[in-house]
Write an enzyme that holds these catalytic residues in place. Sequence first.
Site, PDB file in Angstrom:
ATOM      1  N   ASP A  58       0.833  -1.203   0.000  1.00  0.00           N
ATOM      2  CA  ASP A  58       0.000   0.000   0.000  1.00  0.00           C
ATOM      3  C   ASP A  58       0.866   1.252   0.000  1.00  0.00           C
ATOM      4  OD1 ASP A  58       0.962  -0.405   2.576  1.00  0.00           O
ATOM      5  OD2 ASP A  58      -0.983  -0.709   3.491  1.00  0.00           O
ATOM      6  N   GLU A  94      -9.732  -1.078   4.862  1.00  0.00           N
ATOM      7  CA  GLU A  94     -10.439  -0.711   6.080  1.00  0.00           C
ATOM      8  C   GLU A  94     -11.755  -1.484   6.201  1.00  0.00           C
ATOM      9  OE1 GLU A  94      -8.812   0.782   8.166  1.00  0.00           O
ATOM     10  OE2 GLU A  94      -8.100   2.781   7.644  1.00  0.00           O
ATOM     11  N   ASP A 128      -8.094  -2.096  13.794  1.00  0.00           N
ATOM     12  CA  ASP A 128      -9.477  -2.262  13.325  1.00  0.00           C
ATOM     13  C   ASP A 128      -9.628  -3.469  12.402  1.00  0.00           C
ATOM     14  OD1 ASP A 128      -8.221  -1.385  11.021  1.00  0.00           O
ATOM     15  OD2 ASP A 128      -9.480   0.383  10.734  1.00  0.00           O
ATOM     16  N   HIS A 140      -7.784  -4.165   9.727  1.00  0.00           N
ATOM     17  CA  HIS A 140      -7.412  -4.006   8.316  1.00  0.00           C
ATOM     18  C   HIS A 140      -6.132  -4.780   8.008  1.00  0.00           C
ATOM     19  CE1 HIS A 140      -5.058  -0.035   9.296  1.00  0.00           C
ATOM     20  NE2 HIS A 140      -4.163  -0.961   9.044  1.00  0.00           N
TER      21      HIS A 140
HETATM   22  C1  GLP Z   1      -0.597   0.460   8.577  1.00  0.00           C
HETATM   23  C2  GLP Z   1      -0.242  -0.326   7.331  1.00  0.00           C
HETATM   24  C3  GLP Z   1      -0.565  -1.771   7.472  1.00  0.00           C
HETATM   25  C4  GLP Z   1      -0.039  -2.289   8.793  1.00  0.00           C
HETATM   26  C5  GLP Z   1      -0.721  -1.584   9.925  1.00  0.00           C
HETATM   27  C6  GLP Z   1      -0.246  -2.032  11.289  1.00  0.00           C
HETATM   28  O1  GLP Z   1      -1.867   0.992   8.585  1.00  0.00           O
HETATM   29  N1  GLP Z   1      -0.843   0.156   6.153  1.00  0.00           N
HETATM   30  O2  GLP Z   1       0.004  -2.477   6.392  1.00  0.00           O
HETATM   31  O3  GLP Z   1      -0.250  -3.648   8.895  1.00  0.00           O
HETATM   32  O4  GLP Z   1      -0.445  -0.212   9.793  1.00  0.00           O
HETATM   33  O5  GLP Z   1       0.907  -1.345  11.644  1.00  0.00           O
HETATM   34  P1  GLP Z   1       1.868  -1.754  12.820  1.00  0.00           P
HETATM   35  O6  GLP Z   1       2.537  -2.990  12.376  1.00  0.00           O
HETATM   36  O7  GLP Z   1       2.821  -0.602  12.937  1.00  0.00           O
HETATM   37  O8  GLP Z   1       1.014  -1.927  14.013  1.00  0.00           O
END
Ligand code: GLP
Length: 261
Positions: A67, A143, A136, A138
């Site tokens: 992403d 989302e 959440d 995702h």
């Molecule tokens: C972001 C990314 C996701 C990731 C998520 C969790 O929103 N787009 O790909 O999995 O955060 O992040 P973290 O691993 O820092 O908790």
Amino acid sequence: MEVVILADATQIAGVAADAVGALLGRKPDAVLGLATGSSPLAIYDEVVARHDAGLVSFRQARGFTLDEYVGLPADHPERYRNVIDRVFVSRVDFAVGAVQGPDGLAADIPAACAAYESAIREAGGVDLQIVGIGTDGHIAFNEPGSSLASRTRIKTLTRQTRTDNARFFGGEVDSVPTHCLTQGLGTIIEARHVILIAIGIRKAEAVHHLVEGPVSAMWPATILQHHPHVTALLDDAAAHRLQLAGYYRETYRAKPDWQGI
Ligand code: GLP
């Protein structure tokens, strides 16, 4: 889904790095799906250490990120393209241009999304996708409410995600972009093996839905229940709400060493 509950991020990194090493051992030109966020950082560090020790090479490999924020300037440190270069790609021996991401600066966004889907397809699809999970539920930036069949497209970030990610933008939620491009759930599910990482108590609710909840667009990661080869690597805190935690631990303990994940 195979659920592996380990003590901490270091142990998780070891198991995931073993899987990356085994894949590149049997398929040096493998296609890796690379995630940003803090969850995979220890994995990248461990893989870099093994690369430095001459145990693994990415010379023939390719990569696709999940992403990207829309509209962040090309040199912005939090642009995911720059993040993945900094935390992983530039530290190993990928060929120049071997790792691609969705173009969050494209003038024609639908065309850029379609081109990204084609690039993944032309590379032969993703062999091993590393993915984190949002609080959440995702994955990538799909989302709640995302179509379970979605492809790469533009999405609006939820306030919760922007608040979660504000820590990378000086704590300012208003500095976090409002939109992103993300591989869809239908795109991600085509990877041949998905390793999902969740660390810490803040992920426990999402993990509970992911592993033991019904499949629902409200918890987008639950689409992974439909995938034949998913490994969820969790620390104790993230696994805290799993009803069958004892069973998962017992199953993993009984697994022969040679089997891998
Ligand atoms: C972001 C990314 C996701 C990731 C998520 C969790 O929103 N787009 O790909 O999995 O955060 O992040 P973290 O691993 O820092 O908790």
